[in-house]
Enzyme design. Structure first.
Site, PDB file in Angstrom:
ATOM      1  N   HIS A 114       0.810  -1.198   0.101  1.00 25.57           N
ATOM      2  CA  HIS A 114      -0.061  -0.100  -0.033  1.00 25.57           C
ATOM      3  C   HIS A 114       0.888   1.247  -0.115  1.00 25.57           C
ATOM      4  O   HIS A 114       1.989   1.116   0.450  1.00 25.57           O
ATOM      5  CB  HIS A 114      -1.039  -0.074   1.178  1.00 25.57           C
ATOM      6  CG  HIS A 114      -2.097  -1.037   1.217  1.00 25.57           C
ATOM      7  ND1 HIS A 114      -3.123  -0.831   2.236  1.00 25.57           N
ATOM      8  CD2 HIS A 114      -1.971  -1.992   0.301  1.00 25.57           C
ATOM      9  CE1 HIS A 114      -3.959  -1.965   1.876  1.00 25.57           C
ATOM     10  NE2 HIS A 114      -3.264  -2.894   0.856  1.00 25.57           N
ATOM     11  N   GLU A 146       1.129   3.747   1.842  1.00 27.57           N
ATOM     12  CA  GLU A 146       1.851   4.395   3.403  1.00 27.57           C
ATOM     13  C   GLU A 146       2.726   3.090   3.578  1.00 27.57           C
ATOM     14  O   GLU A 146       3.618   3.734   4.077  1.00 27.57           O
ATOM     15  CB  GLU A 146       0.614   3.924   4.444  1.00 27.57           C
ATOM     16  CG  GLU A 146      -0.625   4.954   4.185  1.00 27.57           C
ATOM     17  CD  GLU A 146      -2.037   4.224   3.411  1.00 27.57           C
ATOM     18  OE1 GLU A 146      -3.093   4.256   3.898  1.00 27.57           O
ATOM     19  OE2 GLU A 146      -1.855   3.140   2.446  1.00 27.57           O
ATOM     20  N   CYS A 178      -6.392   1.777   5.888  1.00 28.66           N
ATOM     21  CA  CYS A 178      -6.995   0.638   6.417  1.00 28.66           C
ATOM     22  C   CYS A 178      -6.366   0.016   7.413  1.00 28.66           C
ATOM     23  O   CYS A 178      -5.543   0.694   8.130  1.00 28.66           O
ATOM     24  CB  CYS A 178      -6.583  -0.356   5.070  1.00 28.66           C
ATOM     25  SG  CYS A 178      -5.141  -1.008   5.033  1.00 28.66           S
TER      26      CYS A 178
END
Length: 170
Positions: free
Chosen positions: A68, A70, A98
């Site tokens: 992801h 991040e 998430c």
């Protein structure tokens, strides 16, 4: 009498003067991901006004479900700093984190996360859970949402609209 605060209890002093600039950079990274066929999410990690990590979603291209935006930005910063902890840093991300990324923010000791659009299906800051408010956490992350939310949401909407318009691959 003045209140006495332990360092951990003191409200952090937050400089928001460059928030728009860093979120715009995260949006540019999200657009890079979209051009590669990845869900357009971008992230920029900043400490003391300097970018220390950048990333965009790459789970498809890297064959890595944890890739992801991040995660990519935090991995880059941790390698650069030679430290798995990144205290005092702010993460700018174009979509509400998430559960995996929310946990990562706590483990990396990120001080603050600023996200653009909410993620109604899987967002863990406000949409599906208030993860960062859980009393069992040993680190507190300051969470702020909605910065350039319309731009981020439009990028996501356009990406998925184009994807649905393409004929299915055999």
């Amino acid at each position: 009498m003045k209140p006495i605060y332990r360092a951990a209890d003191r409200p952090p002093v937050i400089d928001r003067s460059l928030d728009l600039e860093f979120m715009r950079e995260a949006l540019e990274l999200a657009a890079c991901g979209a051009r590669l066929g990845e869900v357009p999410v971008g992230a920029v990690l900043v400490c003391d006004g300097q970018v220390i990590g950048r990333g965009f979603n790459q789970p498809i291209g890297l064959h890595d479900p944890s890739a992801h935006a991040e995660m990519q930005a935090i991995r880059e910063a941790a390698r650069q700093r030679a430290n798995y902890r990144l205290p005092g840093s702010t993460l700018y991300v174009t979509l509400e984190p998430c559960s995996m990324c929310a946990g990562l923010l706590v483990h990396a000791r990120i001080a603050r996360v600023v996200y653009a659009a909410t993620e109604p299906r899987a967002g863990m800051a406000v949409s599906q859970g208030q993860f960062f408010e859980q009393p069992f956490l040993n680190h507190r992350v300051v969470v702020e949402g909605g910065l350039l939310a319309d731009e981020s949401a439009a990028l996501l909407r356009d990406f998925f609209r184009q994807r649905r318009a393409r004929p299915a691959q055999p």
